[in-house]
Design a protein around this motif. Sequence first.
Motif, PDB file in Angstrom:
ATOM      1  N   SER A 218     -32.469 -47.726 -37.228  1.00 50.45           N
ATOM      2  CA  SER A 218     -31.615 -48.232 -38.702  1.00 50.45           C
ATOM      3  C   SER A 218     -32.113 -48.398 -39.413  1.00 50.45           C
ATOM      4  O   SER A 218     -31.406 -48.580 -41.052  1.00 50.45           O
ATOM      5  CB  SER A 218     -31.382 -48.641 -37.899  1.00 50.45           C
ATOM      6  N   VAL A 219     -33.324 -49.233 -39.861  1.00 55.41           N
ATOM      7  CA  VAL A 219     -34.250 -49.664 -41.124  1.00 55.41           C
ATOM      8  C   VAL A 219     -34.612 -48.788 -42.190  1.00 55.41           C
ATOM      9  O   VAL A 219     -34.143 -48.360 -43.033  1.00 55.41           O
ATOM     10  CB  VAL A 219     -34.560 -50.761 -40.359  1.00 55.41           C
ATOM     11  N   TYR A 220     -35.162 -47.723 -41.136  1.00 51.93           N
ATOM     12  CA  TYR A 220     -34.913 -46.348 -42.367  1.00 51.93           C
ATOM     13  C   TYR A 220     -34.577 -45.917 -42.343  1.00 51.93           C
ATOM     14  O   TYR A 220     -34.215 -45.315 -43.511  1.00 51.93           O
ATOM     15  CB  TYR A 220     -36.143 -45.690 -41.189  1.00 51.93           C
ATOM     16  N   LEU A 221     -33.429 -45.316 -41.786  1.00 45.99           N
ATOM     17  CA  LEU A 221     -31.665 -45.062 -42.338  1.00 45.99           C
ATOM     18  C   LEU A 221     -31.128 -45.497 -43.596  1.00 45.99           C
ATOM     19  O   LEU A 221     -31.245 -45.164 -44.980  1.00 45.99           O
ATOM     20  CB  LEU A 221     -30.451 -44.205 -41.042  1.00 45.99           C
ATOM     21  N   THR A 222     -31.624 -46.835 -43.531  1.00 47.35           N
ATOM     22  CA  THR A 222     -30.808 -47.720 -45.067  1.00 47.35           C
ATOM     23  C   THR A 222     -32.065 -47.509 -45.789  1.00 47.35           C
ATOM     24  O   THR A 222     -31.070 -47.497 -46.374  1.00 47.35           O
ATOM     25  CB  THR A 222     -30.591 -49.436 -44.556  1.00 47.35           C
ATOM     26  N   MET A 223     -32.772 -47.686 -45.604  1.00 46.84           N
ATOM     27  CA  MET A 223     -34.052 -47.657 -45.967  1.00 46.84           C
ATOM     28  C   MET A 223     -34.098 -46.257 -47.002  1.00 46.84           C
ATOM     29  O   MET A 223     -34.501 -45.554 -48.550  1.00 46.84           O
ATOM     30  CB  MET A 223     -35.598 -47.989 -45.477  1.00 46.84           C
TER      31      MET A 223
END
Length: 502
Positions: A218-223
């Motif tokens: 999720s974090v990498y998707l947001t980034m």
Amino acid sequence: MKNIKLFGILFIMAAIVGCTDLEEDPVGVLAPEGFFRTEADVEAAIFGAYGRIASERLYGRKLVLSIQLLSDMCDIGDRGTPARRQQINDFNSDANNGMTSNIWPYSYSVISACNAAIEGANIIDTDEATRNALIAEARFVRAWMYYHLIRLYGDIPYVGEFVNDPEAVATISKTSVSEIYGFIIEDMEFAWQHLPMTHPDNVRTRPSKGTAYTMLASVYLTMGNWQQAYEKAKWVIDHAAELDYGLVDNYQDLFDATKQDGIKEHIFAIDFLGQQNGGGGENDDLMGPITGVRGADVVGWSVSVPSMLVYETWDARDYRKKVSFADSMIIGGELKDYTFYEDVPRPHMAKFHRFPGNANQDTRYSDHNYVCFRYAEVLLIAAEALNEVSGPTAEAQGYINQVRARARQWPTFTSDFPADVAGGLSKDEFRDTIMEERRLELCFEFKRWYDIKRRQMGDEVFKGANSLEPHDNFNSGIHYLLALPGDELDRNPNLLPQNPGY
């Protein structure tokens, strides 16, 4: 008082009432060396963090209600509700808004509890594996809390260790979002290394390796780091059997408090204890009445209510619509449709109001496990990230189609809608399909605003021709962030400048 309020540094408010699967005892901490003696003491601090999350200020109302109202899926119903909620919904809040001024200090008290637990784990006499597992859990919760904060506020102070002296942070400055993402990633990688694959009794209110990589995805998707988002989600998918993850057969079971403990689709959830109140707002879940129908026999307050367009544009053949909406209720002993609702005659949310388990008559103090991550989202993360890397491959289509297949499964028959995603879509068309699928599959689950923000869709969804909830005053240069709380800026001018436009 000023620094204690900002960071909750000198104590952990741990009337630990947030996790039915956890041992619950009151804990008060003045300093790590004065309290931590055993593994149980460290766990108590971690459970204290969970207890703070399962509170009226965070997952019981203020945090999650704010995230709902910011989106295009949840509008204000009863305009007699306090102005602080209407301001969030209508994009006219300021630095004195009563929602954000509560979210900030409570979030930092969660972080403080985690930092205390990490410090305590390094003090106690135990083996390295046990020590690292305790630290990993605390680092996960800390990172999860920061992940919310930076998406809401942008640059914020980063406190990464327990602070005995409040004066040490009295003049702390903000840390950039990019730096905090770096700390979050470090915490998640450590968590993945040292957390177990599963917990005893299949507990989903404590993180596992799968939880860590789900959040990293999720974090990498947001980034916008699509390759890493895909790889982390793919690891979870490939290890789903070992992690005991999967889609439940009946979508309704996800929102039935009597069926949520250990449910295989939940990856991480915040657990409330039915009809228990820890004081100070702990364990006070109000999302049932907040989203319920005023005037119904099972009474609600009609605060957060979807617009009519959210309901009308959703195909009735999709079982998720049936589960997600209360378009009829028992009123005066008779089943009546939404046109008879007392103050707000439109369909209301049902996910948190229909099956609250052991709760008050108005569904307050429910037994819900509020899901933060579930397996369906992992599939959709993998599909979205893979599309950005390689286009709409058969693999990416397959992930969406698993989710859609479940949406066709009614309790007594199988619908023909939504159909599987067909081949031949362009990369852009497939991206739009994924975002729409997330909007429906995860509706009302505190995800949509973050999707709008990360994809910069605000102008489209609030000012476009097909807007479900028009807000002509939405300004992308201002409203993707909330104002930093004014009282915090007054106490510490080093937190200036205020976010743009406030």
